[in-house]
Design a protein around this motif. Structure first.
Motif, PDB file in Angstrom:
ATOM      1  N   THR A 188       0.236   7.092   2.303  1.00  0.00           N
ATOM      2  CA  THR A 188      -1.096   6.574   1.983  1.00  0.00           C
ATOM      3  C   THR A 188      -2.061   6.810   3.132  1.00  0.00           C
ATOM      4  OG1 THR A 188      -0.033   4.846   0.661  1.00  0.00           O
ATOM      5  CG2 THR A 188      -2.354   4.546   1.182  1.00  0.00           C
ATOM      6  N   ALA A 219      -1.003   2.330   9.552  1.00  0.00           N
ATOM      7  CA  ALA A 219       0.123   1.736   8.840  1.00  0.00           C
ATOM      8  C   ALA A 219       0.646   0.506   9.574  1.00  0.00           C
ATOM      9  CB  ALA A 219       1.241   2.758   8.673  1.00  0.00           C
ATOM     10  N   SER A 231       4.004   3.263   4.457  1.00  0.00           N
ATOM     11  CA  SER A 231       2.626   3.604   4.093  1.00  0.00           C
ATOM     12  C   SER A 231       2.128   4.901   4.719  1.00  0.00           C
ATOM     13  CB  SER A 231       1.679   2.454   4.481  1.00  0.00           C
ATOM     14  OG  SER A 231       1.922   1.324   3.695  1.00  0.00           O
ATOM     15  N   CYS A 272      -2.945  -0.304   6.067  1.00  0.00           N
ATOM     16  CA  CYS A 272      -2.036  -0.191   4.929  1.00  0.00           C
ATOM     17  C   CYS A 272      -0.700  -0.823   5.275  1.00  0.00           C
ATOM     18  CB  CYS A 272      -1.829   1.274   4.556  1.00  0.00           C
ATOM     19  SG  CYS A 272      -3.336   2.122   4.042  1.00  0.00           S
ATOM     20  N   SER A 306       3.157  -2.236   4.240  1.00  0.00           N
ATOM     21  CA  SER A 306       4.281  -2.131   3.309  1.00  0.00           C
ATOM     22  C   SER A 306       5.497  -2.759   3.970  1.00  0.00           C
ATOM     23  CB  SER A 306       4.554  -0.669   2.936  1.00  0.00           C
ATOM     24  OG  SER A 306       4.915   0.074   4.084  1.00  0.00           O
ATOM     25  N   ALA A 313       0.792  -1.226   0.000  1.00  0.00           N
ATOM     26  CA  ALA A 313       0.000   0.000   0.000  1.00  0.00           C
ATOM     27  C   ALA A 313       0.826   1.278   0.000  1.00  0.00           C
ATOM     28  CB  ALA A 313      -0.928   0.008   1.221  1.00  0.00           C
ATOM     29  N   SER A 314       2.134   1.161  -0.082  1.00  0.00           N
ATOM     30  CA  SER A 314       2.972   2.360   0.026  1.00  0.00           C
ATOM     31  C   SER A 314       2.923   3.243  -1.205  1.00  0.00           C
ATOM     32  CB  SER A 314       4.425   1.964   0.306  1.00  0.00           C
ATOM     33  OG  SER A 314       4.945   1.178  -0.760  1.00  0.00           O
ATOM     34  N   ARG A 315       2.667   2.646  -2.379  1.00  0.00           N
ATOM     35  CA  ARG A 315       2.672   3.427  -3.613  1.00  0.00           C
ATOM     36  C   ARG A 315       1.959   2.642  -4.713  1.00  0.00           C
ATOM     37  NH1 ARG A 315       7.446   0.874  -2.834  1.00  0.00           N
ATOM     38  NH2 ARG A 315       8.441  -0.201  -4.606  1.00  0.00           N
ATOM     39  N   SER A 333      -7.398   5.082   8.909  1.00  0.00           N
ATOM     40  CA  SER A 333      -6.353   4.225   8.376  1.00  0.00           C
ATOM     41  C   SER A 333      -5.230   4.065   9.377  1.00  0.00           C
ATOM     42  CB  SER A 333      -5.809   4.807   7.060  1.00  0.00           C
ATOM     43  OG  SER A 333      -4.892   3.933   6.451  1.00  0.00           O
ATOM     44  N   GLN A 366      -1.458   1.604  -3.247  1.00  0.00           N
ATOM     45  CA  GLN A 366      -1.854   2.889  -2.689  1.00  0.00           C
ATOM     46  C   GLN A 366      -3.192   3.339  -3.254  1.00  0.00           C
ATOM     47  OE1 GLN A 366       0.287   6.667  -3.816  1.00  0.00           O
ATOM     48  NE2 GLN A 366       0.701   6.735  -1.609  1.00  0.00           N
TER      49      GLN A 366
END
Length: 252
Positions: free
Chosen positions: A49, A62, A46, A38, A40, A17-19, A60, A23
Protein backbone atom coordinates in the motif's frame (compact mmCIF):
# COMPACT_ATOMS: atom_id res chain seq x y z
CA UNK A 1 -15.43 23.21 -5.04
CA UNK A 2 -12.40 20.90 -5.32
CA UNK A 3 -10.85 22.61 -2.28
CA UNK A 4 -13.67 21.19 -0.15
CA UNK A 5 -12.39 17.68 -0.81
CA UNK A 6 -8.68 18.45 -0.57
CA UNK A 7 -6.68 16.74 2.18
CA UNK A 8 -3.48 18.67 1.54
CA UNK A 9 -1.52 19.19 4.74
CA UNK A 10 -3.47 16.50 6.60
CA UNK A 11 -2.13 13.30 8.15
CA UNK A 12 -4.27 10.17 8.26
CA UNK A 13 -3.87 6.90 10.16
CA UNK A 14 -5.62 3.97 8.47
CA UNK A 15 -5.74 0.58 10.18
CA UNK A 16 -6.24 -2.57 8.16
CA UNK A 17 -4.39 -0.88 5.32
CA UNK A 18 -2.59 -3.94 3.98
CA UNK A 19 -5.32 -4.98 1.53
CA UNK A 20 -8.99 -4.77 0.64
CA UNK A 21 -11.06 -1.87 1.91
CA UNK A 22 -8.33 -0.38 4.09
CA UNK A 23 -5.86 -0.37 1.24
CA UNK A 24 -8.35 1.31 -1.09
CA UNK A 25 -9.19 3.95 1.51
CA UNK A 26 -5.52 4.69 2.23
CA UNK A 27 -4.77 5.13 -1.46
CA UNK A 28 -7.83 7.38 -1.91
CA UNK A 29 -6.89 9.65 1.00
CA UNK A 30 -3.36 9.94 -0.36
CA UNK A 31 -4.69 10.81 -3.81
CA UNK A 32 -6.63 13.66 -2.16
CA UNK A 33 -3.38 14.98 -0.69
CA UNK A 34 -3.08 13.40 2.76
CA UNK A 35 0.06 11.90 4.21
CA UNK A 36 -1.07 8.40 5.13
CA UNK A 37 0.20 6.19 7.94
CA UNK A 38 -0.73 2.66 6.91
CA UNK A 39 -1.15 0.21 9.78
CA UNK A 40 -1.47 -3.56 9.57
CA UNK A 41 -0.80 -6.53 11.81
CA UNK A 42 2.77 -7.08 10.60
CA UNK A 43 5.65 -4.74 9.90
CA UNK A 44 5.73 -5.61 6.21
CA UNK A 45 1.97 -5.90 5.82
CA UNK A 46 1.38 -2.44 4.39
CA UNK A 47 4.48 -2.17 2.21
CA UNK A 48 2.44 -2.77 -0.93
CA UNK A 49 0.00 0.00 0.00
CA UNK A 50 2.80 2.40 0.90
CA UNK A 51 4.53 1.65 -2.42
CA UNK A 52 1.31 2.29 -4.36
CA UNK A 53 0.88 5.64 -2.64
CA UNK A 54 4.47 6.65 -3.23
CA UNK A 55 4.24 5.63 -6.89
CA UNK A 56 1.39 8.10 -7.35
CA UNK A 57 3.48 10.83 -5.74
CA UNK A 58 2.06 10.64 -2.23
CA UNK A 59 3.69 10.41 1.18
CA UNK A 60 3.17 7.30 3.27
CA UNK A 61 4.68 5.23 6.07
CA UNK A 62 4.02 1.68 7.28
CA UNK A 63 3.19 0.97 10.93
CA UNK A 64 2.25 -2.29 12.63
CA UNK A 65 0.09 -3.45 15.53
CA UNK A 66 -1.87 -6.50 16.60
CA UNK A 67 -5.26 -4.89 17.15
CA UNK A 68 -6.31 -7.67 19.53
CA UNK A 69 -3.54 -6.57 21.95
CA UNK A 70 -4.32 -3.41 23.94
CA UNK A 71 -0.66 -2.71 24.60
CA UNK A 72 0.09 -2.89 20.88
CA UNK A 73 -2.82 -0.57 20.09
CA UNK A 74 -1.52 1.99 22.56
CA UNK A 75 1.94 1.70 21.01
CA UNK A 76 0.42 2.24 17.55
CA UNK A 77 -1.22 5.46 18.70
CA UNK A 78 2.10 6.63 20.14
CA UNK A 79 3.99 5.70 16.97
CA UNK A 80 1.48 7.59 14.85
CA UNK A 81 1.68 10.76 16.93
CA UNK A 82 5.48 10.61 16.80
CA UNK A 83 5.02 11.37 13.10
CA UNK A 84 3.07 14.53 13.95
CA UNK A 85 -0.56 15.38 14.66
CA UNK A 86 -3.06 12.90 13.26
CA UNK A 87 -5.94 14.77 11.62
CA UNK A 88 -7.86 11.77 10.27
CA UNK A 89 -8.33 8.35 11.86
CA UNK A 90 -9.84 5.52 9.85
CA UNK A 91 -10.63 2.44 11.95
CA UNK A 92 -10.76 -0.17 9.21
CA UNK A 93 -8.85 -3.07 10.75
CA UNK A 94 -11.16 -5.98 11.41
CA UNK A 95 -11.60 -9.72 11.63
CA UNK A 96 -14.41 -12.25 11.37
CA UNK A 97 -15.03 -15.78 12.66
CA UNK A 98 -17.81 -18.04 11.43
CA UNK A 99 -19.51 -20.67 13.60
CA UNK A 100 -23.07 -21.47 14.68
CA UNK A 101 -24.06 -19.43 17.73
CA UNK A 102 -24.55 -22.51 19.91
CA UNK A 103 -21.00 -23.62 19.15
CA UNK A 104 -19.26 -20.23 18.96
CA UNK A 105 -15.98 -20.35 20.96
CA UNK A 106 -15.52 -17.58 23.49
CA UNK A 107 -11.87 -17.05 22.59
CA UNK A 108 -12.99 -16.23 19.02
CA UNK A 109 -15.72 -13.95 20.40
CA UNK A 110 -13.20 -12.03 22.51
CA UNK A 111 -10.74 -11.64 19.62
CA UNK A 112 -13.38 -10.34 17.21
CA UNK A 113 -14.62 -7.84 19.77
CA UNK A 114 -11.07 -6.76 20.67
CA UNK A 115 -10.07 -6.14 17.06
CA UNK A 116 -13.31 -4.71 15.67
CA UNK A 117 -14.54 -2.70 18.64
CA UNK A 118 -12.04 -2.26 21.45
CA UNK A 119 -9.17 -1.18 19.20
CA UNK A 120 -11.36 1.27 17.31
CA UNK A 121 -12.57 2.87 20.53
CA UNK A 122 -9.11 2.99 22.10
CA UNK A 123 -7.49 4.58 19.03
CA UNK A 124 -10.34 7.08 18.86
CA UNK A 125 -9.85 7.90 22.54
CA UNK A 126 -6.07 8.24 22.40
CA UNK A 127 -5.91 10.24 19.16
CA UNK A 128 -9.15 12.04 19.97
CA UNK A 129 -7.55 13.72 22.97
CA UNK A 130 -5.15 15.60 20.71
CA UNK A 131 -7.94 16.38 18.26
CA UNK A 132 -9.92 17.89 21.14
CA UNK A 133 -6.92 19.99 22.13
CA UNK A 134 -6.49 21.21 18.55
CA UNK A 135 -10.24 21.67 18.00
CA UNK A 136 -10.31 19.68 14.79
CA UNK A 137 -10.37 16.10 13.59
CA UNK A 138 -12.10 13.44 11.54
CA UNK A 139 -12.75 9.88 12.68
CA UNK A 140 -14.18 7.33 10.27
CA UNK A 141 -15.21 3.93 11.57
CA UNK A 142 -15.97 1.02 9.27
CA UNK A 143 -19.38 -0.41 10.07
CA UNK A 144 -21.19 -3.05 8.01
CA UNK A 145 -24.52 -4.22 6.67
CA UNK A 146 -24.40 -6.27 9.87
CA UNK A 147 -24.68 -3.01 11.79
CA UNK A 148 -28.32 -3.23 10.68
CA UNK A 149 -29.11 -6.95 10.55
CA UNK A 150 -28.11 -10.16 12.31
CA UNK A 151 -26.32 -12.22 9.70
CA UNK A 152 -25.80 -15.98 9.90
CA UNK A 153 -23.11 -17.74 11.98
CA UNK A 154 -21.25 -14.47 12.71
CA UNK A 155 -22.64 -13.36 16.10
CA UNK A 156 -19.44 -11.72 17.33
CA UNK A 157 -18.91 -9.79 14.11
CA UNK A 158 -22.55 -8.66 14.14
CA UNK A 159 -22.30 -7.56 17.77
CA UNK A 160 -19.09 -5.64 17.07
CA UNK A 161 -20.53 -3.86 14.04
CA UNK A 162 -23.75 -2.89 15.82
CA UNK A 163 -21.52 -1.52 18.58
CA UNK A 164 -19.35 0.42 16.12
CA UNK A 165 -22.45 2.24 14.88
CA UNK A 166 -23.34 3.09 18.47
CA UNK A 167 -19.84 4.23 19.41
CA UNK A 168 -19.75 6.42 16.30
CA UNK A 169 -22.87 8.24 17.47
CA UNK A 170 -21.70 8.43 21.09
CA UNK A 171 -18.37 10.02 20.18
CA UNK A 172 -20.04 12.40 17.74
CA UNK A 173 -22.37 13.57 20.50
CA UNK A 174 -19.48 14.32 22.86
CA UNK A 175 -16.94 15.69 20.43
CA UNK A 176 -18.96 17.74 17.95
CA UNK A 177 -18.47 20.77 20.20
CA UNK A 178 -14.71 20.38 19.66
CA UNK A 179 -15.09 20.53 15.85
CA UNK A 180 -14.50 16.79 15.51
CA UNK A 181 -16.67 14.83 13.10
CA UNK A 182 -17.11 11.12 13.87
CA UNK A 183 -18.88 9.11 11.19
CA UNK A 184 -18.94 5.58 9.84
CA UNK A 185 -19.07 3.89 6.47
CA UNK A 186 -21.18 0.74 6.20
CA UNK A 187 -19.94 -1.18 3.17
CA UNK A 188 -22.37 -3.50 1.48
CA UNK A 189 -21.19 -6.79 0.03
CA UNK A 190 -17.66 -6.14 -1.23
CA UNK A 191 -15.12 -8.47 -2.77
CA UNK A 192 -12.65 -8.90 0.10
CA UNK A 193 -11.00 -11.72 2.04
CA UNK A 194 -13.74 -11.46 4.70
CA UNK A 195 -16.44 -12.30 2.16
CA UNK A 196 -14.53 -15.02 0.30
CA UNK A 197 -16.68 -17.74 1.91
CA UNK A 198 -19.87 -16.05 0.74
CA UNK A 199 -18.57 -15.53 -2.77
CA UNK A 200 -17.63 -19.21 -2.96
CA UNK A 201 -21.06 -20.36 -1.75
CA UNK A 202 -23.09 -20.58 -4.96
CA UNK A 203 -26.49 -20.29 -3.27
CA UNK A 204 -25.52 -17.44 -0.93
CA UNK A 205 -23.72 -15.59 -3.70
CA UNK A 206 -26.81 -15.78 -5.93
CA UNK A 207 -29.09 -14.62 -3.11
CA UNK A 208 -26.83 -11.67 -2.33
CA UNK A 209 -26.62 -10.55 -5.95
CA UNK A 210 -30.37 -10.90 -6.32
CA UNK A 211 -30.95 -8.41 -3.51
CA UNK A 212 -28.41 -5.78 -4.65
CA UNK A 213 -30.15 -3.35 -7.06
CA UNK A 214 -26.78 -2.57 -8.65
CA UNK A 215 -26.52 -6.27 -9.51
CA UNK A 216 -22.90 -6.70 -8.52
CA UNK A 217 -20.54 -6.98 -5.57
CA UNK A 218 -18.77 -3.81 -4.56
CA UNK A 219 -15.08 -3.36 -5.29
CA UNK A 220 -12.78 -1.79 -2.65
CA UNK A 221 -12.23 1.29 -4.83
CA UNK A 222 -15.97 2.00 -4.60
CA UNK A 223 -15.35 3.32 -1.06
CA UNK A 224 -12.91 6.01 -2.22
CA UNK A 225 -15.42 8.82 -2.64
CA UNK A 226 -17.19 8.20 0.66
CA UNK A 227 -13.89 8.07 2.55
CA UNK A 228 -12.56 11.30 1.05
CA UNK A 229 -15.90 13.03 1.68
CA UNK A 230 -15.98 12.08 5.36
CA UNK A 231 -12.29 12.95 5.80
CA UNK A 232 -12.57 16.38 4.20
CA UNK A 233 -14.11 19.79 4.86
CA UNK A 234 -16.98 18.78 2.57
CA UNK A 235 -18.50 16.84 5.49
CA UNK A 236 -18.00 19.52 8.13
CA UNK A 237 -21.67 19.43 9.19
CA UNK A 238 -22.03 15.65 8.95
CA UNK A 239 -21.65 13.98 12.34
CA UNK A 240 -22.72 10.71 13.91
CA UNK A 241 -23.83 9.37 10.54
CA UNK A 242 -23.48 5.82 9.22
CA UNK A 243 -23.12 6.09 5.46
CA UNK A 244 -24.15 2.95 3.59
CA UNK A 245 -22.19 2.23 0.44
CA UNK A 246 -24.07 -0.84 -0.62
CA UNK A 247 -25.29 -0.69 -4.20
CA UNK A 248 -28.82 -0.23 -2.84
CA UNK A 249 -28.89 -3.30 -0.57
CA UNK A 250 -30.67 -1.50 2.29
CA UNK A 251 -33.22 0.01 -0.08
CA UNK A 252 -34.57 -3.43 -1.02
Amino acid sequence: MSALFSLQGKTALVTGASRGLGQAIAIALAAAGARVLCASSSAAGSYETVAAIQQQGGESLALAADLSDETAVRALAAAATEQGAVDILVNCGGTIFRAPADEFPMDAWRKVMAVNLDAAFLLSQLLGRDMIARKQGKIINIASMLSYSGGITVPAYTASKHAIAGVTKALANEWAKHNIQVNAIAPGYFRTDNTAALQADEARNAAILDRIPAGQWGEPADLAGAAVFLASAASQYVNGHVLAVDGGWLAR
